[in-house]
Design an enzyme around this catalytic site. Structure first.
Site, PDB file in Angstrom:
ATOM      1  N   GLU A   9      16.484  88.757  54.266  1.00  0.00           N
ATOM      2  CA  GLU A   9      16.029  88.250  52.949  1.00  0.00           C
ATOM      3  C   GLU A   9      16.350  86.894  52.518  1.00  0.00           C
ATOM      4  OE1 GLU A   9      18.242  92.237  51.810  1.00  0.00           O
ATOM      5  OE2 GLU A   9      18.438  89.954  53.244  1.00  0.00           O
ATOM      6  N   ASP A  82      19.724  93.517  53.336  1.00  0.00           N
ATOM      7  CA  ASP A  82      21.090  94.002  53.343  1.00  0.00           C
ATOM      8  C   ASP A  82      21.834  95.247  53.392  1.00  0.00           C
ATOM      9  OD1 ASP A  82      21.910  91.741  51.495  1.00  0.00           O
ATOM     10  OD2 ASP A  82      20.948  92.265  49.661  1.00  0.00           O
ATOM     11  N   ASP A  84      22.304  98.288  51.997  1.00  0.00           N
ATOM     12  CA  ASP A  84      22.200  99.513  51.181  1.00  0.00           C
ATOM     13  C   ASP A  84      20.824 100.058  51.024  1.00  0.00           C
ATOM     14  OD1 ASP A  84      20.918  96.859  49.740  1.00  0.00           O
ATOM     15  OD2 ASP A  84      21.805  96.418  48.866  1.00  0.00           O
ATOM     16  N   GLU A  86      17.697  99.651  49.051  1.00  0.00           N
ATOM     17  CA  GLU A  86      17.149  98.520  49.018  1.00  0.00           C
ATOM     18  C   GLU A  86      17.204  97.469  50.442  1.00  0.00           C
ATOM     19  OE1 GLU A  86      15.368  97.768  46.122  1.00  0.00           O
ATOM     20  OE2 GLU A  86      16.610  99.817  45.433  1.00  0.00           O
ATOM     21  N   TYR A 292      29.822  91.768  51.559  1.00  0.00           N
ATOM     22  CA  TYR A 292      28.914  92.189  50.664  1.00  0.00           C
ATOM     23  C   TYR A 292      29.768  92.966  49.164  1.00  0.00           C
ATOM     24  CZ  TYR A 292      24.116  94.495  49.513  1.00  0.00           C
ATOM     25  OH  TYR A 292      24.000  94.644  49.070  1.00  0.00           O
ATOM     26  N   ARG A 294      27.521  94.326  46.749  1.00  0.00           N
ATOM     27  CA  ARG A 294      27.487  95.784  45.821  1.00  0.00           C
ATOM     28  C   ARG A 294      27.855  97.065  46.877  1.00  0.00           C
ATOM     29  NH1 ARG A 294      22.640  92.275  44.919  1.00  0.00           N
ATOM     30  NH2 ARG A 294      21.975  92.810  46.917  1.00  0.00           N
ATOM     31  N   HIS A 337      30.359 101.190  52.615  1.00  0.00           N
ATOM     32  CA  HIS A 337      31.507  99.243  52.522  1.00  0.00           C
ATOM     33  C   HIS A 337      33.169  98.893  52.548  1.00  0.00           C
ATOM     34  CE1 HIS A 337      27.511  98.735  53.302  1.00  0.00           C
ATOM     35  NE2 HIS A 337      26.617  99.123  51.465  1.00  0.00           N
TER      36      HIS A 337
END
Length: 552
Positions: A9, A82, A84, A86, A292, A294, A337
């Site tokens: 990203e 990422d 997750d 999203e 990570y 989140r 995670h």
């Protein structure tokens, strides 16, 4: 074998990856976030089929054009957005776009839990296919947010003749803030009093003792009774120290940080807002300095445990090493995670801003503390006056002394510790004076941004990817304001909350909102369908009824 296209990203991730992977083998490209979304000005969802109309974001035309040119030069595409839902959505949309350009491309999904040589190697050794379930969970979340916002907000706006909005997570968050304010307003404080007595020993050292009855501090509604008690039993008398009891106490180290506890710790100790905390953590992750950020897990990998053990042994010694602890997962935990931790304990990062450094240090200290031994204390209770006072009444003072600091070596709190009193059993002390101390019960405290996030997590509302932005809309819409560090509803926010409870009660219900989050997790696991989750919500939206016009 030709070059491979490696897509992430952010350009910061690209810079970090270029230090790890050879540019001879990989071409790196950043998308700068999502490349597709629902349309900004229309619903974008067919309410008969619930088919969403995602479109390519106009500001991403050049990025997509560049990618289109690059895929003619490569055979493999590594999708390393990422790890997750999203990130899965970005990868899925990239796959849709790039496979339509070159049908012969081989796609590999890469989960970068940490952007280090070790982390990248691990990720490349365990590439996977795109996770359709995780993508559908994203699509469910995005469409639910859209239909709840777009279909309820106009009804709410019409009722007040103002441009207003409702949201799947923001509205229950508003309800929490409003209900807390109402609790505070309804609170009636209760006043009571206790007796504190000043005494001195033979060396003229002065001590303060509290009147206890049986096992606790004695409080009375009438201060005159306490004054009479003093003059009747204690004035001008000499007390004996009847006994000293010792009790060993242990303080367990904290668990390593996850998203909510990171937000809480950074808010309370550094004064960072949830949004600022997560932006700084994102920067640290993309620079390869932390895992990570989140995550709702406090799990620690065996490799990280070994690194922590080596660091603690080298810097503090074997007695500071903690024991293995079992971690009980929360019922809302997704657990995809690890915890949030430094990627290299032995190397101090360079070129960080002061805020990045402060947050990194916080993460490092919490992680080290989580792997260290417990702190040990000695709680001393000094009991006086049994010979002067009626049965069950005592004068007491307590001390808490630190015996072994353990994890407090790296994670000192605000608590102060005492030295033992220079007294022994049988010592005589002269009564000097007294003080009547007032005690008032306190109302519940208003939420702060970080305590609100903690409450939302405990209710199962929201997920690590959404906590940072929940408050943004509430501030923007003037539903809440800050008073000091606390969150307070505005008159408009209270009115909106009342109307939503009347007209869209189910979407203000904490249990229902948490169940909706759980259904998104079921979609991710393939145990529920996108259509069923969205249809159920839509049928409930159709039952929402607001008054035609409300006076403000």
């Amino acid at each position: 074998m030709g070059k491979k296209l490696f897509i992430v990203e952010s350009p910061t991730k690209v810079k970090t990856l270029q230090k790890i992977l050879s540019s001879k083998d990989f071409i790196f490209k950043a998308t700068f976030g999502h490349i597709k979304d629902l349309p900004p000005k229309t619903l974008g969802v067919d309410l008969n089929t619930f088919h969403p109309s995602f479109y390519y974001i106009s500001s991403k035309k050049k990025i997509l054009s560049d990618l289109k040119k690059l895929v003619s030069k490569v055979e493999e595409v590594y999708l390393a957005t990422d790890p997750d839902r999203e990130g899965e959505a970005i990868s899925f949309h990239l796959y849709e776009y790039l496979s339509s350009v070159n049908k012969n491309l081989i796609f590999k999904r890469v989960d970068l839990i940490e952007i280090t040589e070790f982390g990248v190697k691990q990720a490349l050794n365990s590439v996977r296919d795109l996770d359709k379930g995780l993508y559908l969970a994203y699509q469910s979340r995005r469409v639910l947010d859209r239909i709840i916002g777009y279909l309820i907000s106009p009804k709410l706006s019409k009722a007040l003749n103002l441009p207003l909005s409702a949201g799947r997570v923001q509205s229950p968050a508003l309800r929490l803030i409003v209900e807390r304010e109402e609790e505070i307003e309804k609170f009636v404080p209760e006043t009571s009093f206790s007796l504190r007595v000043k005494v001195k020993d033979k060396n003229n050292n002065v001590y303060e003792l509290d009147l206890w009855f049986k096992k606790e501090l004695y409080k009375d509604k009438d201060p005159k009774k306490l004054e009479d008690f003093f003059y009747h039993y204690l004035a001008g008398k000499t007390l004996s120290l009847d006994n000293i009891t010792e009790k060993k106490a242990l303080k367990q180290p904290p668990y390593p940080l996850k998203t909510t506890t990171l937000i809480e710790a950074a808010g309370s100790s550094l004064g960072f807002s949830p949004k600022e905390t997560m932006a700084l953590a994102q920067a640290l992750y993309e620079k390869g300095l932390i895992t990570y950020m989140r995550t709702d897990s406090v799990r620690v990998s065996p490799v990280a445990k070994k690194a922590a053990k080596d660091f603690i042994l080298a810097n503090f010694g074997e007695k500071y090493l903690g024991k293995e602890r079992r971690v009980k997962a929360s019922k809302f935990e997704q657990g995809a995670h690890e915890c949030i931790r430094p990627t290299n304990l032995f190397q101090e990062p360079k070129n960080l801003t002061s805020k990045e450094k402060a947050l990194y240090t916080l993460i490092k200290n919490f992680f080290l503390a989580s792997q260290m031994s417990q702190a040990e204390f000695l709680e001393l209770t000094y009991v006086f006056g049994k010979d002067l006072l009626p049965k069950g009444w005592f004068l007491v003072t307590k001390r808490k002394t630190l015996v072994f600091e353990g994890f407090l070596k790296v994670l000192k709190g605000t608590e102060n510790y005492d030295l033992p009193l220079g007294l022994k059993e049988g010592d005589q002390l002269k009564v000097l004076s007294f003080e009547i101390r007032e005690h008032k019960t306190k109302p519940p405290e208003r939420y702060t941004p970080h305590s609100l996030v903690k409450k939302l997590e405990s209710l199962g509302i929201g997920r690590p990817s959404t906590y940072a932005t929940i408050l943004d809309v509430l501030f923007k819409r003037n539903y809440i304001e800050k008073e000091g560090k606390s969150l307070k509803p505005t008159p408009l926010g209270r009115l909106v909350c009342r109307l939503l409870l009347e007209g869209a009660k189910v979407f203000m219900d904490y249990k229902y909102t948490a169940e909706m989050e759980e259904k998104l997790d079921l979609v991710a696991r393939g145990e529920a369908t996108y259509e069923s989750v969205v249809k159920e919500a839509y049928e409930l939206i159709k039952t929402c009824r607001f008054p035609s016009r409300v006076s403000t």
